[in-house]
Design a protein around this motif. Sequence first.
Motif: not given
Lengths: 95, 210
Positions: B193-200
């Motif tokens: 979840l955090v990784a996706l948020a960072v990529r966003c």
Amino acid sequence: MTEWSRAKPLRSGEAWTRRQGSETAVYMDGVLHMLNASALAIWELCDGETTADEMAEAVAEVAGLEIDLARADVEVALRELHERSLISTGEEAAP
Amino acid sequence: MTTRRVGIAIADPELRGVVDALVSSAPALEVTAVAESVADAEFEDCDVLVVGEKAGLDRLPAMLDRIDAVVLGTSPESMVEAVQAGALGYVDADAPLESILGAIELVADGNGTIPPELLGTLLRQVVKRRRAERAELDRLDVLSPREREVFELAAQGLDKETVAERLFISTGTVRTHKQSIFRKLDLHSQAELVALAVRCGIDVTEAADD
């Protein structure tokens, strides 16, 4: 909104280039143009895929400018490059 | 004339020595810390940090709220990494010494500087990164507005109770929203979840309470 808002500008063709101090000489269709670093950078972004808005967002981020100011600066650069026939307006991005 | 305090973190010993000597020769600059890496010395008292590309650029973002940095690098890739890490300036490590000193002095005065001929490269990388972020952000369109709020707070590492408090909902509702988020986005862990948020491009540092 201006004519450039959704444009995907495209360089008019292959050009001979050479750095000349703080500027770059660009030779195209028998005409020699001198571009400063900012104009050259915008010209290099004109690949027919990158919208003027995308250019403005990148400029705003790199230069720490407000987006409206970056957008205005990019449009001035694009207009000048267009007037010199170094770019065409290209396709329009979808709204 | 105000003297600016300069820290130097450069892995290469010769380049480190040259930069030390160069900065020491400038009347408005004073070397106050020298090390191989950003992690090896205390740079809190410095106004400007001169960092080599192999001296710990990944640590820069945590330092740049109180110090300006100029990076000495050898490639457009390291220039992009430096600017995206928040460095105010970048100069080629092979540039003439007066150019290196000039870049350090500019950053010491609070001005940004990158080689003009690399501006196009930098802008292209930023366009590419932002396009990738937008593509990832489009994935979040499947979330409801409330789920989107829960997603962003969860990405900051906030626990269920804190998320519930911030959104004025129950912890049970937070749990339900999180389950839906994980299912809709095909996530399997908090780390994903955090990784996706960072990529966003979403800020995942915990926001202070208002």
